[in-house]
Structure formats: C-alpha cells, structure tokens
Motif scaffolding. Sequence first.
Motif, PDB file in Angstrom:
ATOM      1  N   TYR A 223       0.838  -1.200   0.000  1.00 54.26           N
ATOM      2  CA  TYR A 223       0.000   0.000   0.000  1.00 54.26           C
ATOM      3  C   TYR A 223       0.877   1.256   0.000  1.00 54.26           C
ATOM      4  CZ  TYR A 223      -3.862   3.117   1.119  1.00 54.26           C
ATOM      5  OH  TYR A 223      -4.807   4.119   1.070  1.00 54.26           O
ATOM      6  N   GLY A 224       1.899   1.275   0.837  1.00 57.01           N
ATOM      7  CA  GLY A 224       2.803   2.422   0.905  1.00 57.01           C
ATOM      8  C   GLY A 224       3.544   2.644  -0.402  1.00 57.01           C
TER       9      GLY A 224
ATOM     10  N   GLY B  16      -4.397   4.732  -8.192  1.00 57.88           N
ATOM     11  CA  GLY B  16      -5.522   5.152  -7.355  1.00 57.88           C
ATOM     12  C   GLY B  16      -6.564   4.046  -7.224  1.00 57.88           C
ATOM     13  N   LEU B  17      -6.866   3.391  -8.342  1.00 57.86           N
ATOM     14  CA  LEU B  17      -7.816   2.279  -8.297  1.00 57.86           C
ATOM     15  C   LEU B  17      -7.279   1.126  -7.451  1.00 57.86           C
ATOM     16  CD1 LEU B  17      -8.964   2.271 -12.031  1.00 57.86           C
ATOM     17  CD2 LEU B  17     -10.314   2.972 -10.044  1.00 57.86           C
ATOM     18  N   LEU B  18      -5.986   0.837  -7.595  1.00 53.93           N
ATOM     19  CA  LEU B  18      -5.376  -0.216  -6.788  1.00 53.93           C
ATOM     20  C   LEU B  18      -5.389   0.142  -5.297  1.00 53.93           C
ATOM     21  CD1 LEU B  18      -2.343  -1.155  -9.059  1.00 53.93           C
ATOM     22  CD2 LEU B  18      -4.381  -2.546  -8.615  1.00 53.93           C
ATOM     23  N   LEU B  19      -5.153   1.408  -4.993  1.00 51.64           N
ATOM     24  CA  LEU B  19      -5.177   1.848  -3.589  1.00 51.64           C
ATOM     25  C   LEU B  19      -6.562   1.679  -2.978  1.00 51.64           C
ATOM     26  CD1 LEU B  19      -2.930   5.018  -3.828  1.00 51.64           C
ATOM     27  CD2 LEU B  19      -2.474   2.977  -2.454  1.00 51.64           C
TER      28      LEU B  19
ATOM     29  N   LEU C  16      -2.101   8.310 -16.384  1.00 50.10           N
ATOM     30  CA  LEU C  16      -2.463   6.891 -16.370  1.00 50.10           C
ATOM     31  C   LEU C  16      -1.923   6.189 -15.129  1.00 50.10           C
ATOM     32  CD1 LEU C  16      -1.973   6.062 -20.152  1.00 50.10           C
ATOM     33  CD2 LEU C  16      -4.099   6.553 -18.935  1.00 50.10           C
ATOM     34  N   THR C  17      -0.720   6.558 -14.716  1.00 45.22           N
ATOM     35  CA  THR C  17      -0.144   5.977 -13.499  1.00 45.22           C
ATOM     36  C   THR C  17      -0.973   6.336 -12.278  1.00 45.22           C
ATOM     37  OG1 THR C  17       2.085   6.008 -14.416  1.00 45.22           O
ATOM     38  CG2 THR C  17       1.913   5.930 -12.011  1.00 45.22           C
TER      39      THR C  17
ATOM     40  N   VAL D 106       4.084   5.654  -5.740  1.00 49.53           N
ATOM     41  CA  VAL D 106       3.948   5.639  -7.197  1.00 49.53           C
ATOM     42  C   VAL D 106       2.794   6.544  -7.633  1.00 49.53           C
ATOM     43  CG1 VAL D 106       3.502   4.174  -9.213  1.00 49.53           C
ATOM     44  CG2 VAL D 106       4.992   3.355  -7.385  1.00 49.53           C
ATOM     45  N   HIS D 107       1.719   6.569  -6.852  1.00 50.36           N
ATOM     46  CA  HIS D 107       0.572   7.441  -7.125  1.00 50.36           C
ATOM     47  C   HIS D 107       1.008   8.910  -7.101  1.00 50.36           C
ATOM     48  CE1 HIS D 107      -3.709   8.370  -7.306  1.00 50.36           C
ATOM     49  NE2 HIS D 107      -3.574   9.184  -6.276  1.00 50.36           N
ATOM     50  N   LEU D 108       1.800   9.279  -6.108  1.00 57.36           N
ATOM     51  CA  LEU D 108       2.290  10.652  -5.999  1.00 57.36           C
ATOM     52  C   LEU D 108       3.236  11.005  -7.147  1.00 57.36           C
ATOM     53  CD1 LEU D 108       2.856  10.870  -2.153  1.00 57.36           C
ATOM     54  CD2 LEU D 108       1.027  11.937  -3.481  1.00 57.36           C
TER      55      LEU D 108
END
Length: 119
Positions: A5-6, A47-50, A41-42, A11-13
């Motif tokens: 998750y972290g 975001g969806l995975l989070l 896209l990243t 990667v989201h940021l």
Amino acid sequence: MTILYGVLVVVHLIGMAGVVGGWMSAVREPRIVPAMVHGALTALVTGLLLVGLSYPVFDGDNIDNAKITVKLVVALAIAVLVWVNRGKDGIPKGLLHGIGGLALVNVAVAVLWSDRFLG
C-alpha cells in the motif's frame, strides 16, 4: 500488505507529479508532454489499486466513498483530456491550464477532504 500500500502511494504521488510537472513545463508552448500522459495513467491505475487495497488493509474503517468517487471522476477527466490531446502539436492554453487545475483540485481533495480539516 501495508508495505505494498505504501509503495502504491509513492507511485501514485509520482504519477501526480508527472501531470503537474508536465503542465508547468508546457506553459510557454502549450502541448501535452509524455510526462502528463504517463503520469495521468499511473495516477489513475494506482488510485484504483489503492482503493481496492484499502478495504483489506484498513478493514473498511474510515473509507470515504464520496471522496473516492470525486477523485475518480476528476482523475478520469484528466486522463481523457490528456489521452485525446496527446498527439497534437499544440493545444489551447485554457485546456492545458484546465488539466493542471484539475490535477491540483485532486491533490486538494486528497489532502483537505478529511476529518482533520473538515471537522
């Protein structure tokens, strides 16, 4: 699971930074730069995975589905605008600033839409 998750948050940021950095780099010559495409896209995918991981990691505690929905709609708008305009030599300044502004709105929603700030 919390380590994954972290890593996804990081990667989201980085994806969000690609959109905002690409926006800032293209201000003089308005266009969609590759960093914006890959960043949008990243950020969308991570975001969806989070969201998917938040339920098992946090046991469904304090997950704000309204906030997630707003962020998803804004992220989809950014991704579509970037994807549709990615091959063009130039775009209107308003469109470029709209994409950058939406990215900043998503950051503001992420940070400010919480019990800490909204009471």
